[in-house]
Structure formats: C-alpha cells, structure tokens
Design an enzyme around this catalytic site. Sequence first.
Site, short mmCIF file in Angstrom:
data_model
loop_
_atom_site.label_atom_id
_atom_site.label_comp_id
_atom_site.label_asym_id
_atom_site.label_seq_id
_atom_site.Cartn_x
_atom_site.Cartn_y
_atom_site.Cartn_z
N HIS A 138 6.13 -25.95 14.56
CA HIS A 138 7.40 -26.22 14.39
C HIS A 138 7.91 -27.49 15.44
CE1 HIS A 138 7.26 -22.56 11.66
NE2 HIS A 138 7.71 -22.02 13.54
N ASP A 180 6.23 -24.00 6.12
CA ASP A 180 6.91 -23.91 7.45
C ASP A 180 8.04 -23.78 7.46
OD1 ASP A 180 8.05 -25.52 10.23
OD2 ASP A 180 5.68 -25.99 10.75
N HIS A 181 9.31 -22.83 7.86
CA HIS A 181 10.33 -22.38 7.72
C HIS A 181 11.24 -24.13 8.37
CE1 HIS A 181 10.91 -20.63 11.48
NE2 HIS A 181 11.90 -20.81 11.60
N ARG A 192 0.95 -1.41 0.10
CA ARG A 192 -0.26 0.12 0.18
C ARG A 192 0.65 1.70 0.45
NH1 ARG A 192 -4.91 -0.34 4.60
NH2 ARG A 192 -3.21 -0.49 5.23
N LYS A 229 2.47 -18.43 7.75
CA LYS A 229 2.24 -18.87 9.29
C LYS A 229 1.98 -17.81 10.03
CE LYS A 229 4.30 -19.45 13.12
NZ LYS A 229 4.54 -18.84 13.87
C1 BG6 Z 1 8.74 -18.39 14.22
C2 BG6 Z 1 7.80 -17.75 15.58
O1 BG6 Z 1 7.77 -18.86 13.39
O2 BG6 Z 1 9.72 -18.82 14.53
C3 BG6 Z 1 8.91 -17.07 16.06
O3 BG6 Z 1 6.94 -17.27 14.85
C4 BG6 Z 1 10.08 -18.16 16.01
O4 BG6 Z 1 8.08 -16.87 17.65
C5 BG6 Z 1 10.73 -18.62 15.39
O5 BG6 Z 1 11.35 -17.43 17.00
C6 BG6 Z 1 11.89 -18.84 15.42
O6 BG6 Z 1 12.84 -19.75 14.15
P1 BG6 Z 1 13.91 -20.15 14.81
O7 BG6 Z 1 14.38 -20.94 12.99
O8 BG6 Z 1 15.00 -18.58 14.33
O9 BG6 Z 1 13.54 -21.11 14.97
#
Ligand code: BG6
Length: 486
Positions: free
Chosen positions: A242, A179-180, A47, A150
């Site tokens: 996760h 989901d990273h 935006r 997410k």
């Molecule tokens: C995210 C959460 O999905 O994952 C965060 O929303 C969290 O709260 C993060 O800090 C942790 O990811 P990573 O890769 O740093 O372990």
Amino acid sequence: MSDTKPTTFIIFGASGDLTRRKLIPALFNSYCKGRLPEQFNIIGFARRPWDDVQLRQILQDGMQELAPNTYHADKWEPFASKISYVKGDLQTPEDYQTLRHHLAELETGPGNRLYYMATSPSFFVPIVENLGAADMVQQQDGWRRLVVEKPFGHDLASAEALNSALQAVFMEDQIYRIDHYLGKETAQNILYFRFANTIFEPVWNRNYVDNVQITVTESVDVGRRAGYYDQAGVVRDMFQNHLMQLLSLMAMEPPASFEANAVRNEKAKLFHAVRPLQLDQTVRGQYEGYLQAEGVAEGSQTPTYAAMTLFIDNWRWQGVPFYLRSGKALKGKNTEIIVEFKLPPHLMFDDIQDEDFSANILSMCIQPDEGIHLKLEAKIPDSHKTQPVDMEFHYRSSFKGNSLPDAYERLLLDAVRGDASLFTRADSIEAAWALMDPVITCWEEDTNAPPMVTYPRDSWGPTEADDLLARTGRVWRHACYHPDES
Ligand code: BG6
C-alpha cells in the site's frame, strides 16, 4: 459493459471472511447499480459441507450485518438466485472436475470467467496448477482472468517464485493482483489531481518540494489476526504494497495515457529509481502489549510500526526525502499524504521573521475525511503579520449524493472490463520487494540494525520516528483528521 457475454465469478475460499465482508457487498452493489454483465453467476468453492441455500443465507446475513446501508431486500433475492456452491478441496484435482461440471451446467454458451483467489496464499499455486491441469484457462470461449489477493509473497524470492508459478499457467495480462489501496477513490484522485490540472505539476519536483510524507495510521491492533500478522509485520503488511503504491502515484512521471501498461511502466521506472534504504533511516516499533496478544510468538520481534526515509534518484526528486510511516494500535485511523513546499527564497516583509513563516503544505487525505487541503500564508487583517490558512476540498461536501464506492467494487468491475491499470504488475511487485526485503532481513539479522522500540497504545507512535525527521530540522505534518484537534 461492452463485453456482453455471460460472466461467471468463481470465488475460491468462499467460506472465508473476505467473501462475506468485501466481495459479495461489492458485487451486490454493482448489481444494484446495473453495472454487472446482464447475465452472470457467482460460484463459491470451499471445503465446508454447505449447499447453495446455506451459502446464500450466510452471505445475506453478512450483507445485513456489515453493509446494512447498501442492502436492498427486493434486489437481494434475484441477486442471490445467481449464487451457487461447490464443495471442494483446493488441493484435490478431482474437485476441479466437479467445478467444471457445475460450470458446464450453468454456462449455456460461450462465457467469461473470473477466478478469484480469496484464500490463504499457501493455496495460490495449487489453485492455479489445478485450473491449468483441468484445462480451465483457455480463452477460446471467452476470457479467463485470475484475481490474486495479497500477501503476494513473503519476500523477493517467494514473490518471484509465485509470479513464475502463475505465469506458467496464465499469461501476465490474465493476472490481476489486487492492492485495495489502488481502488480507493482518493488514491486514484492523486493521478487526476496531478495530471488533470496544470497548476501543480510545474512545482512537483525538487525545485519546489522540500519533502513528502506518507502516513497510514491505524487504531486497530493485531486483533485476531496474529497468526498471519506475527509472521508478516508492518513492512510486509503495509509498506511493500500500500505505501509503495501511494509513493508511486505521488512520484511517478506522467504516463502518456491511462492505459494499464503505460501507467504500470511509469510505476516500475519509479521503483527502480528508489535508492536502497539505509538502516539508520529506519525506525521499527512494537506497541505495548503486542507480545501478550493471543497467537503472538514469545519474544516476537515483529514490528507493528515502522518509519523510513526514501530517496528517489532521478532528476525530478534528487535530494527530496520521502518519509513513510505506518503502524497499528495508534491514536486514530488516518491515511494522509503531505507535500511540504520550500519556503520563499527571500522574505521581503519587515515585520515577519523566518520562524513566523510556515511553508505551503498540500495535504491529500485518503481517509477518513477524504479531501485535499492547501495551507497558505495570508495577511492578518489590520496587521503586518501573516497566518497560515487552509483552502479545503472535501468529497462529502463537493460531491453530495455521490457516495465513495468501496475499493473492491471498483476493482472487481475493472477486472471484468479488462482494465488492469489499478492492478499491480509482476515487475512492480518484485521491485517493491527488492526495496523492502533487505530492510526486513537486516532488522532481523544485522546487529547494527536500529533496536526495536516500544510505543504506547493510543499514541502517534514512537518518538524515534519524530527524531528521524528532526535530524534534518523537519517534523511530521498533518492537516486532515486528527483526534488531538477534534
Ligand atoms: C490490509 C492489511 O491490507 O490493509 C491490514 O492487511 C490493514 O492489516 C488494512 O488493517 C488497512 O486497510 P484500510 O483500507 O482499512 O486502510
């Protein structure tokens, strides 16, 4: 890339943090490694009253500040020339016509499109409906894929509603739910460890495994994210996605292939075999000072820490406790999975008492010191006693020169390749919610729920989490990075 059609990445919410911190560094790194399609474009849609030059400048500043090691000035200019900006409101259908015209100018022939929703979840449905209404989902000129960030729903009902809304416009195989954690090299390595070796799988079951522990600790606190976090809490933020994904990688049956649906079928089966959680097998905590953080509601009952015991009702895992814990404002950042094996059935060494002997422990360190450790008992030289010793594998020493790519780099490329094996399918999302939702509701509404406990910052969490394991004579284990030891 096997598909050589030009590809356009359309990032909705391009003015947000995710684009600067994760998406652009991931795309730029892939570009530098020659992994993006030969012809590509990136369109930022948001935006703010920006233009191409402003967006490019902001993204370049972000790269230099946040990913200085992978920033190459000579490559940035040609990369940045592919970035353009469309000013638009995510909820205004006419603005999607502006986007269409812009795409028509860029796409000189058939091409692929990856729509990335890097926005607050409240915009997911409007974006999808507007894309549908603007006829931007048809695949006759190339594929159209949708990446969803997410949080995927707030509870089971909202996740089901979101799935229905997405599937009303896109087909399930066009939808990539990120989901990273699944993009982390070391999380992927769990499947390689289990299924590319023959020596572990025979003992990967109730006959040899005493318990499994999944720990994700974070040293960061809620920071400036209270607006989101206070509504979510640790179970929605970390467990439903996760931790449950890590659990599935550890516990699922071997799929026949690495094909997306083969893997995802096994995950879904696993989630359906998890026994509904018992309230007395859960612990919830809040770090000291959380209630004073800016944006946290007065008297908030949002947990920043949780621990829980899960059981999986199938032949492989019957009776084996899976302990999960995660929290914020803890002593260190550490993601580790422990498999604690059973003690030998009979001790034949006269000088060794049961209590001198420790079980074999396999530890998979997802982060920060990525690797695998196996703890064994070894005879102390010139003695009849034993001592635990460590067999270690560290990514940094075994794969010198191969840096671990960021999860987003891998996942974005997989989405372009059409490989959805590391993305979550609708049924798994809903099955994970079906397990976590009752816990959240009971914590909020059931007077018999375990009380919220407070834990000191910079600790390893509430002692109640230790008690959870102590009830059956067990303790939390760790083998990887541990600030107490460093
Ligand atoms: C995210 C959460 O999905 O994952 C965060 O929303 C969290 O709260 C993060 O800090 C942790 O990811 P990573 O890769 O740093 O372990």
